[in-house]
Design a protein around this motif. Structure first.
Motif, short mmCIF file in Angstrom:
data_model
loop_
_atom_site.label_atom_id
_atom_site.label_comp_id
_atom_site.label_asym_id
_atom_site.label_seq_id
_atom_site.Cartn_x
_atom_site.Cartn_y
_atom_site.Cartn_z
N VAL A 81 13.63 9.23 -30.66
CA VAL A 81 12.38 10.01 -30.62
C VAL A 81 11.79 10.12 -32.02
CG1 VAL A 81 11.42 12.32 -30.21
CG2 VAL A 81 12.94 11.28 -28.51
N ARG A 82 12.63 10.37 -33.02
CA ARG A 82 12.13 10.48 -34.40
C ARG A 82 11.53 9.15 -34.88
NH1 ARG A 82 17.14 13.60 -35.07
NH2 ARG A 82 16.51 15.79 -35.08
N LEU A 83 12.19 8.05 -34.53
CA LEU A 83 11.68 6.73 -34.91
C LEU A 83 10.31 6.48 -34.28
CD1 LEU A 83 12.20 3.90 -36.21
CD2 LEU A 83 13.11 3.23 -33.98
N LEU A 84 10.19 6.78 -32.99
CA LEU A 84 8.90 6.61 -32.31
C LEU A 84 7.83 7.50 -32.95
CD1 LEU A 84 9.95 6.47 -28.54
CD2 LEU A 84 9.21 4.57 -29.99
N ALA A 85 8.19 8.73 -33.28
CA ALA A 85 7.23 9.66 -33.88
C ALA A 85 6.78 9.15 -35.26
CB ALA A 85 7.83 11.05 -34.00
N GLU A 86 7.73 8.68 -36.07
CA GLU A 86 7.38 8.18 -37.40
C GLU A 86 6.46 6.97 -37.33
OE1 GLU A 86 11.05 7.43 -39.50
OE2 GLU A 86 11.68 9.53 -39.27
N ASN A 87 6.65 6.14 -36.30
CA ASN A 87 5.83 4.94 -36.15
C ASN A 87 4.61 5.17 -35.26
OD1 ASN A 87 7.45 3.24 -37.79
ND2 ASN A 87 8.92 3.09 -36.12
N ARG A 88 4.37 6.41 -34.91
CA ARG A 88 3.24 6.79 -34.04
C ARG A 88 3.25 5.99 -32.74
NH1 ARG A 88 0.35 10.50 -35.54
NH2 ARG A 88 -0.37 11.09 -37.57
N ARG A 89 4.41 5.98 -32.09
CA ARG A 89 4.59 5.22 -30.86
C ARG A 89 5.06 6.08 -29.68
NH1 ARG A 89 1.87 1.85 -33.31
NH2 ARG A 89 2.67 -0.13 -34.04
N LEU A 90 5.03 7.40 -29.81
CA LEU A 90 5.47 8.26 -28.71
C LEU A 90 4.64 8.04 -27.45
CD1 LEU A 90 6.27 11.56 -30.63
CD2 LEU A 90 7.90 10.16 -29.34
N GLU A 91 3.36 7.72 -27.62
CA GLU A 91 2.50 7.51 -26.46
C GLU A 91 2.87 6.25 -25.68
OE1 GLU A 91 0.78 5.68 -30.05
OE2 GLU A 91 1.25 7.76 -29.61
N LEU A 92 3.74 5.41 -26.26
CA LEU A 92 4.19 4.20 -25.58
C LEU A 92 5.40 4.44 -24.67
CD1 LEU A 92 4.04 1.57 -28.48
CD2 LEU A 92 2.38 1.93 -26.64
N LEU A 93 5.86 5.67 -24.61
CA LEU A 93 7.07 5.95 -23.82
C LEU A 93 7.00 5.48 -22.37
CD1 LEU A 93 8.20 9.28 -25.44
CD2 LEU A 93 9.65 7.27 -25.07
N PRO A 94 5.88 5.63 -21.66
CA PRO A 94 5.86 5.10 -20.28
C PRO A 94 6.08 3.58 -20.22
CG PRO A 94 4.08 6.67 -20.59
CD PRO A 94 4.68 6.41 -21.95
#
Length: 181
Positions: A81-94
């Motif tokens: 989750v932290r990695l996705l947040a740092e790379n601004r990729r949380l919205e790609l979770l689906p």
């Protein structure tokens, strides 16, 4: 859309390799499904769309949402989750979750097939269709049945990109296309 799938693929593959290596495919499926579900929440979408919210706050929100839902993330989950947040990729979770499930199905030699029929299909007929597809595709099949009156008659089978459209609606659409060319 194609861009988000392309961006999501390396994350899904990395998580899959981690989960497969740790024999934790089921746990990661649940985790990714839960995380992907959070992105549909209006408040979360507002937060993700706000460039002023720091990455560590975004990550912490997702981690806390998991905890509140009764699914405490382990260290690997929190790091992801932290990695996705740092790379601004949380919205790609689906997309990540969907790609992960595709990789999992391939590894487990499993395929989900949708049977959409205009008329009711009894359990014996569903089993016969499932068995025939299993033999044809060489995979374990999970058949999902949906009754859809809009097809007028017949049925549509969908297994990933493989589609068999034997519906009256589909035949009329093909006939219309042929006549208008």
């Amino acid at each position: 859309m194609a861009e988000s799938i392309t961006l999501a693929r390396p994350y899904a593959k990395a998580v899959f390799e981690l989960a497969h290596g740790n024999k934790a495919l089921d746990a990661w499926s649940k985790t990714l499904g839960l995380l992907a579900g959070f992105t549909g929440n209006h408040s979360v979408q507002v937060m993700l769309g706000d460039p002023q919210v720091p990455a560590n706050v975004r990550a912490q929100v997702f981690i806390e949402l998991c905890g509140k839902s009764g699914h405490k993330l382990d260290q690997h989950g929190q790091n992801f989750v932290r990695l996705l947040a740092e790379n601004r990729r949380l919205e790609l979770l689906p997309e990540i979750a969907a790609d992960f499930e595709t990789l999992r199905a391939q590894a487990e030699n499993f395929m989900e097939v949708e049977l959409r029929a205009a008329a009711p299909v009894d359990a014996a007929e569903q089993k016969r269709i499932s068995d025939a597809l299993q033999q044809k595709l060489g995979r374990r099949i999970e058949l999902k049945y949906v009754e859809d009156k809009s097809l007028i008659g017949g049925a549509v089978l969908r297994a990933g990109d493989f589609v068999i459209d034997g519906s009256v609606h589909g035949k009329l659409a093909r006939l219309t296309a042929a006549l208008t060319q």
